[in-house]
Design a protein around this motif. Structure first.
Motif: not given
Length: 457
Positions: A328-331, A397-404, A406-412
């Motif tokens: 519920l609170l991550s976003f 590694l996965v989060i940093d790669s996915l941010i690159s 999809f270009h969104t900082n909401y991946i975490p």
């Protein structure tokens, strides 16, 4: 702490005195402290950049930070093998012997990183040697956590297992604070040029003295009362690994599911977030480290009271609250951090830390109690390290790669929500272990059901 160790280990014929129980808690927590000292050093925002530039070709593909995260992930690939080796060995030879080995391997590996020459000195041998050291470190760490948690749990009285078990993660938090705090201190004292030239080595070198202190404490202790009784009665498993995989795979799957959230949250918060704050949100290195250290210190203050609370209300309510909270609170937490205000950044980080500490406070008492003494070390180590290898060490590694990509900082936030949904299922399925004697947990019957006897002490 004093009142927590005045109780004796439940059910032992010759109960250890309070000093022995206190040393058992300290000895177990020291290993976790050293493990997370390394992560605190390695994942500090300024350090991830330095490691990537010192040990890799300057014109190679990928950012320096991404290279450092890849090294962190590589160490986790080998961890399940360490768990499968050291865990069953601890069920066969004893907890104390194996833990004495893992603590010196972990601290020694961190020390070696501090003396390795860089790419400018020995070329491609530099990243190869660094990778080799990280693999040795990951292999030894695979046998550490399950054994340390088992050691505390088997010394702790049943009705105090929650609060005593919480000190295992107290060591985690202290280790991370010491590591990241030392990097901050050295960086501020030396300045950027000297830090990059040689100052980065100092925190790594100090791991060896920490390991020697931990080794000294561990070798002075006898094995746990539960294991000694098992050894004296001749009830040890003849093949711990076979028995573990044959009879306890269902509970291992439950453990893996819970650890997915634990490690995605843990390594996202402590390994990825410092660099996320600097590289993705544009926050300065010092401000990012102060935010991280401040939240970690706040978690230190509440972890033991939460462990004590779990002795009264149970472990599952705290675990379920944490999983639901991440869903519920991550976003909202990530949104607060993206407002670039020091107050909102700290508030968002604190929300994630508060949910994490709910889990950290009870896992040291929950996970060992899911398995019988004959296979406790091995079953814990195997399940924990498989999940940690796949979902924990790769998080940054996965989060940093996915941010690159999809270009969104909401991946975490997305990553944490998915992990929370997965973990909530096994949290609801596992039996409540508060108030259950750890010595009376039986091997499951062929149907897979298990018997848990309520403690009489």
């Amino acid at each position: 702490m004093q009142e927590d160790v005045e109780q004796v280990a439940s059910g032992a014929e010759d109960p250890p005195d309070q000093a022995t129980v206190r040393r058992a808690v300290v000895a177990s927590a020291m290993g976790n402290c050293i493990e997370w000292f390394d992560f605190g050093v390695f994942s500090a925002g300024v350090m991830t950049t330095i490691i990537g530039t010192v040990f890799f070709p300057h014109d190679s593909a990928g950012s320096a930070t991404l290279k450092s995260f890849a090294l962190i992930a590589a160490a986790f690939v080998i961890r399940p093998f360490g768990g499968m080796f050291f865990g069953p060995l601890g069920d066969k030879l004893g907890r104390q012997r194996v833990l004495a080995t893992t603590i010196i391997l972990m601290s020694g590996s961190t020390f070696v990183i501090g003396v390795l020459p860089g790419y400018d000195t020995i070329g491609l041998a530099a990243p190869i040697l660094l990778l080799l050291v990280r693999l040795i470190q990951g292999f030894s760490t695979g046998g550490e956590y399950g054994g340390a948690a088992t050691f505390i749990a088997e010394y702790a009285p049943t009705r105090r297992r929650g609060v005593l078990g919480s000190f295992l993660e107290f060591g985690t938090l202290w280790g991370y604070i010491l590591g990241s705090g030392l990097v901050l201190l050295v960086n501020l004292s030396l300045g950027a040029d000297r830090m990059h030239a040689w100052g980065w080595r100092i925190p790594f070198l100090l791991a060896l003295p920490l390991g020697l202190v931990g080794l000294y404490v561990r070798v002075r202790l006898e094995d746990t009362p539960a294991f000694k009784e098992l050894d004296e009665t001749g009830h040890k498993a003849s093949s711990p690994l076979k028995e573990t995989l044959l009879h306890h795979w269902r509970m291992i799957l439950n453990l893996i599911g819970i650890v997915i959230l634990l490690n995605v949250a843990d390594y996202t918060l402590l390994t990825f977030m410092p660099s996320y704050l600097t590289d993705n949100l544009g926050i300065g290195d010092v401000a990012a480290q102060l935010t991280t250290i401040g939240v970690e210190f706040g978690m230190l203050l509440v972890i033991a009271p939460l462990g004590r609370l779990s002795d009264r209300v149970g472990r599952k309510p705290l675990l379920a609250t944490a999983a639901t909270g991440y869903i519920l609170l991550s976003f909202p937490a990530i949104k607060l951090m993206q407002l670039h205000n020091p107050v909102t950044v700290t508030a968002g980080f604190a929300i994630m830390g508060a949910l994490l500490v709910l889990m950290l406070a009870v896992i040291g008492s929950t996970f060992p109690a899911m398995f019988p003494t004959q296979v406790r070390y091995g079953a814990f180590a195997i399940g924990y390290n498989i999940s940690t290898s796949v979902f924990g060490g790769t998080s940054a590694l996965v989060i940093d790669s996915l941010i690159s990509v999809f270009h969104t900082n909401y991946i975490p936030a997305f990553y944490l929500v998915v992990a929370g949904l997965i973990a909530l299922v096994p949290i609801l399925l596992i039996p409540e272990t508060a108030g259950v004697s750890i010595k009376n947990i039986a091997t499951p019957r062929p149907s897979g059901s298990s018997r848990l006897a309520t403690a009489s002490d």
